[in-house]
Design a protein around this motif. Structure first.
Motif, PDB file in Angstrom:
ATOM      1  N   ILE A  31      13.789 -37.633  58.740  1.00 10.19           N
ATOM      2  CA  ILE A  31      14.849 -37.905  59.719  1.00 10.19           C
ATOM      3  C   ILE A  31      15.221 -39.387  59.696  1.00 10.19           C
ATOM      4  CG2 ILE A  31      15.382 -37.989  62.183  1.00 10.19           C
ATOM      5  CD1 ILE A  31      13.613 -35.471  62.490  1.00 10.19           C
ATOM      6  N   ALA A  32      14.195 -40.243  59.642  1.00  6.87           N
ATOM      7  CA  ALA A  32      14.441 -41.689  59.575  1.00  6.87           C
ATOM      8  C   ALA A  32      15.170 -42.052  58.287  1.00  6.87           C
ATOM      9  CB  ALA A  32      13.119 -42.449  59.666  1.00  6.87           C
ATOM     10  N   ALA A  33      14.818 -41.373  57.185  1.00  6.41           N
ATOM     11  CA  ALA A  33      15.451 -41.659  55.896  1.00  6.41           C
ATOM     12  C   ALA A  33      16.927 -41.265  55.910  1.00  6.41           C
ATOM     13  CB  ALA A  33      14.719 -40.928  54.781  1.00  6.41           C
ATOM     14  N   VAL A  34      17.231 -40.128  56.508  1.00  4.08           N
ATOM     15  CA  VAL A  34      18.626 -39.675  56.592  1.00  4.08           C
ATOM     16  C   VAL A  34      19.456 -40.664  57.403  1.00  4.08           C
ATOM     17  CG1 VAL A  34      20.146 -37.906  57.532  1.00  4.08           C
ATOM     18  CG2 VAL A  34      18.106 -37.235  56.257  1.00  4.08           C
ATOM     19  N   ILE A  35      18.904 -41.111  58.525  1.00  2.00           N
ATOM     20  CA  ILE A  35      19.608 -42.102  59.345  1.00  2.00           C
ATOM     21  C   ILE A  35      19.734 -43.419  58.587  1.00  2.00           C
ATOM     22  CG2 ILE A  35      19.480 -43.470  61.456  1.00  2.00           C
ATOM     23  CD1 ILE A  35      18.085 -41.077  62.776  1.00  2.00           C
ATOM     24  N   GLY A  36      18.646 -43.817  57.888  1.00  2.00           N
ATOM     25  CA  GLY A  36      18.665 -45.061  57.130  1.00  2.00           C
ATOM     26  C   GLY A  36      19.643 -45.046  55.975  1.00  2.00           C
TER      27      GLY A  36
END
Length: 275
Positions: A31-36
């Motif tokens: 999830i953090a990677a998608v946002i990043g």
């Protein structure tokens, strides 16, 4: 799939908790990677922190294509999380040793992206240093608990993926610290940037060789480190800021850290008894 050897006959309540925690950790990381990556209208990582994390943010930042290694690392971590969740892995001694360290690395991986998006550049330095330490712990645990009978999947998803993660984050830590120092150091320091960069890369060579030696000359960390160093050389020759001394040093260091473990790995393929 994974070998069922080195498996305890009795599962514990903590084993199920461990499996759930690993699945939760990889979900948080993704999830953090998608946002990043800039989804949902967010700013991509390279554009955050005033562009300090971009390839031109410091003299030790690799070119953009270097970051494609994250796709390999993420796919490996996803595959690991799924495989470790299989019922026959619940009471595995290998998983009991590896599940928690790998979960910590995935959480810190995601937290770095959160820090880059919502925190400060110095906070990203703190988190990536913690991530590097956690990866050192995880990879050392993988080497110590390695089961030669575990099979290819075990070797790839635990030793291989953790090793790639460690090797890449070793260089990413250097780039992250360099980006932060670039924003706080006096402008006059840029006159010595190439010399400082060369010295830092010599230290990277020592660290890379130390990782290889302490892990019994495993090749995965060296592959990731050499990959990043190669693209660092490309960026310093073709991007900004330009620095031929850093580029040449990066290529030499890439060869220094890669050749010894590559030779040992080759010998192991020819003579499996070599260890």
């Amino acid at each position: 799939m994974y070998s069922t050897r080195h498996t305890s006959s009795n599962a514990r309540g903590s084993d199920l908790v461990r499996q759930i925690v690993v699945l939760s950790a990889v979900s948080f990381m993704l999830i953090a990677a998608v946002i990043g990556a800039g989804a949902f209208g967010n700013t991509a990582v390279q554009d955050q922190q005033g562009g300090a994390l971009d390839t031109s943010g410091s003299y030790l930042a690799p070119a953009g294509p270097a970051f494609s290694i994250w796709s390999v690392i993420y796919l490996g971590l996803i595959a690991y999380a799924i495989c470790q969740a299989l019922p026959r892995q619940r009471a595995s001694e290998r998983q009991r040793a590896m599940g928690w360290p790998i979960a910590v690395t995935m959480v810190l991986n995601g937290l770095w992206l959160v820090a880059a998006r919502f925190g400060t550049l110095f906070l990203t330095v703190v988190v990536i240093v913690l991530l590097l330490a956690a990866l050192g712990w995880a990879f050392r645990t993988a080497v110590v608990t390695r089961d030669p009978r575990g099979g290819v999947v075990d070797s790839v998803l635990i030793d291989g993926v953790t090793g790639l993660h460690l090797g890449w984050v070793t260089l990413a830590t250097v780039a992250n610290i360099s980006a932060w120092l670039t924003t706080v150091a006096p402008p006059s320091w840029e006159d010595a940037a190439s010399a400082i960069g060369v010295v830092v890369l010599v230290v990277v060579a020592i660290i890379g060789l130390a990782i290889a030696w302490r892990s019994g000359w495993r090749v995965a960390p060296a592959l990731a480190l050499a990959w990043g160093l190669s693209w660092l050389a490309v960026e310093r020759l073709t991007g900004t800021p330009l620095s031929t001394p850093i580029a040449i040093t990066a290529v030499i260091v890439a060869l220094i850290v890669l050749l010894p473990p590559a030779v040992v790995s080759g010998l192991r393929l020819i003579r499996p008894s070599v260890d």
